[in-house]
Design an enzyme around this catalytic site. Sequence first.
Site, PDB file in Angstrom:
ATOM      1  N   ILE A  25     -40.593 102.876 -70.420  1.00 27.14           N
ATOM      2  CA  ILE A  25     -40.959 102.946 -71.618  1.00 27.14           C
ATOM      3  C   ILE A  25     -40.008 103.414 -72.217  1.00 27.14           C
ATOM      4  CG2 ILE A  25     -41.485 104.765 -71.869  1.00 27.14           C
ATOM      5  CD1 ILE A  25     -43.894 103.403 -74.182  1.00 27.14           C
ATOM      6  N   THR A  26     -38.457 103.761 -71.906  1.00 24.77           N
ATOM      7  CA  THR A  26     -37.716 104.132 -72.715  1.00 24.77           C
ATOM      8  C   THR A  26     -36.414 103.218 -72.550  1.00 24.77           C
ATOM      9  OG1 THR A  26     -36.721 105.731 -70.286  1.00 24.77           O
ATOM     10  CG2 THR A  26     -38.476 106.796 -71.524  1.00 24.77           C
ATOM     11  N   GLY A  27     -36.879 102.554 -72.234  1.00 26.16           N
ATOM     12  CA  GLY A  27     -35.756 101.417 -71.558  1.00 26.16           C
ATOM     13  C   GLY A  27     -35.580 100.509 -72.741  1.00 26.16           C
ATOM     14  N   GLN A  28     -34.931  99.320 -72.709  1.00 17.52           N
ATOM     15  CA  GLN A  28     -34.726  98.234 -73.659  1.00 17.52           C
ATOM     16  C   GLN A  28     -36.266  98.311 -74.668  1.00 17.52           C
ATOM     17  OE1 GLN A  28     -30.889  95.188 -75.085  1.00 17.52           O
ATOM     18  NE2 GLN A  28     -33.182  94.257 -73.464  1.00 17.52           N
ATOM     19  N   ASP A  29     -35.955  97.226 -73.586  1.00 13.97           N
ATOM     20  CA  ASP A  29     -37.343  96.036 -73.489  1.00 13.97           C
ATOM     21  C   ASP A  29     -38.843  97.298 -73.555  1.00 13.97           C
ATOM     22  OD1 ASP A  29     -35.778  94.247 -72.941  1.00 13.97           O
ATOM     23  OD2 ASP A  29     -37.256  94.127 -71.850  1.00 13.97           O
ATOM     24  N   ALA A  99     -40.518  98.536 -64.935  1.00 15.80           N
ATOM     25  CA  ALA A  99     -40.004 100.053 -64.834  1.00 15.80           C
ATOM     26  C   ALA A  99     -38.768  99.343 -63.938  1.00 15.80           C
ATOM     27  CB  ALA A  99     -40.553 101.209 -63.853  1.00 15.80           C
ATOM     28  N   SER A 102     -32.031  97.953 -62.701  1.00 14.83           N
ATOM     29  CA  SER A 102     -32.161  96.228 -63.182  1.00 14.83           C
ATOM     30  C   SER A 102     -30.544  96.107 -63.842  1.00 14.83           C
ATOM     31  CB  SER A 102     -32.320  96.754 -64.671  1.00 14.83           C
ATOM     32  OG  SER A 102     -31.953  96.777 -65.880  1.00 14.83           O
ATOM     33  N   THR A 145     -37.254  87.906 -63.453  1.00 12.96           N
ATOM     34  CA  THR A 145     -35.664  88.418 -63.886  1.00 12.96           C
ATOM     35  C   THR A 145     -34.899  86.452 -63.476  1.00 12.96           C
ATOM     36  OG1 THR A 145     -33.866  88.541 -64.228  1.00 12.96           O
ATOM     37  CG2 THR A 145     -35.081  89.386 -62.188  1.00 12.96           C
ATOM     38  N   GLU A 147     -32.087  86.360 -62.517  1.00 12.13           N
ATOM     39  CA  GLU A 147     -31.289  86.682 -61.470  1.00 12.13           C
ATOM     40  C   GLU A 147     -31.946  85.990 -60.251  1.00 12.13           C
ATOM     41  OE1 GLU A 147     -28.047  87.636 -60.818  1.00 12.13           O
ATOM     42  OE2 GLU A 147     -28.218  88.062 -63.713  1.00 12.13           O
ATOM     43  N   TYR A 168     -30.438  93.374 -56.327  1.00 13.56           N
ATOM     44  CA  TYR A 168     -31.697  92.976 -57.515  1.00 13.56           C
ATOM     45  C   TYR A 168     -32.926  92.176 -56.915  1.00 13.56           C
ATOM     46  CZ  TYR A 168     -32.743  92.942 -62.445  1.00 13.56           C
ATOM     47  OH  TYR A 168     -33.477  92.509 -63.291  1.00 13.56           O
ATOM     48  N   LYS A 172     -36.454  91.909 -56.597  1.00 17.24           N
ATOM     49  CA  LYS A 172     -37.568  90.725 -57.742  1.00 17.24           C
ATOM     50  C   LYS A 172     -37.970  89.737 -57.415  1.00 17.24           C
ATOM     51  CE  LYS A 172     -36.527  93.117 -61.710  1.00 17.24           C
ATOM     52  NZ  LYS A 172     -37.993  93.566 -62.420  1.00 17.24           N
ATOM     53  N   HIS A 198     -31.371  89.254 -72.011  1.00 20.76           N
ATOM     54  CA  HIS A 198     -32.128  89.477 -73.538  1.00 20.76           C
ATOM     55  C   HIS A 198     -31.561  90.625 -73.759  1.00 20.76           C
ATOM     56  CE1 HIS A 198     -35.061  90.475 -70.161  1.00 20.76           C
ATOM     57  NE2 HIS A 198     -35.288  91.876 -71.075  1.00 20.76           N
TER      58      HIS A 198
END
Length: 360
Positions: A25-29, A99, A102, A145, A147, A168, A172, A198
């Site tokens: 929740i503390t990230g960009q998204d 989470a 990334s 992602t 990626e 990464y 994923k 994004h």
Amino acid sequence: MTAEWSRRITGGIITRMKKALITGITGQDGSYLAELLLEKGYKVHGVIRRNSSPIANLWRIQHLVDNSHLTLHHGDVTDASSLHRIIGLIAPDEIYNLAAQSHVRDSFDVPEYTAQTDALGALRILEAVRLLGATERIRIYQASTSEMFGDAPAPQNELTPLNPQSPYGAAKIYAYHVTRNYRDAYRMHASNGILFNHESERRGDHFVTRMITRHAAQIALGQNTPIPLSNPSSKRDWGHAKDFVEAMWLMLQQERPDDYVIATGQQHSNREFCTIVFSHLGISTEWQGTGSDEKCIRKDTGAVVAFIDPKLFRPTDVTDLHGDPTKANTVLGWKPRISFEELVKEMTFADLERAKKTLA
């Protein structure tokens, strides 16, 4: 399992507020998603890690922390017991697993940690829901992602073969497939959002777009901070994070779970991104040289403002990502609202204001 039931009266009818749990929740998204869900009347719960400097990690959601419908819980996707405890305590209707470790380049340096967080973190959430007997009640969004596609031919869609070029991307892919497996095996409403790049002014400093806008803003204010790049020719499908989190929400409102590519359908290079940023700052530039000798210079002074930095090279790289969002457009009714040009402008002037404050 304990369940906290939040109720509100609407037109004389008592309705239950939907509850959502967001990891990351503390990230960009996560910050944009929390805003969206609160606006839609959700009770939002977020998982945050314990840290010696909690305020520094909360800056993206600082404006939300006093909202009575937001609750933060200490936990970690690398710790199954904390996930089981939190999910059992709040009994969410929806879980958004955002989470992750990334950063693609960093995943080569910390591959095991990347796997623990990005791959097994998803499994721990799915397994917690299963063990709590909530497979038919809780809907799950898993952040996948572009990626994962690696060097697969563009444009990429839901049927494109996966061929990751980094730890990464590989981690994923595990999360993507285990989500599909639990969906089939336990009839869980679990969906993968295969999100292409994004961005926003809340993007982390070490991502290429923010490296470009941060350094360019400092240059515009007279600092000598040329932009380090690994490959100006790399092409990405860039959208705005605010648009992309809406797609996440839409996936969990569908009757049936599924997997969706979320992208703008437009492609731009790092070189183009740089040029547009400098144009917004009133700096005319041109690119010179080829390969590792390529550089971007100011036309007025001849100063180098971007260069190739070998320290940023990856052992294997992805140079051509271009999403085909036809399925999301058709099934979800989702389309991006914020253009690439608007995104770049927003990021540029946000970093210009930050740079002014730093230099004041």
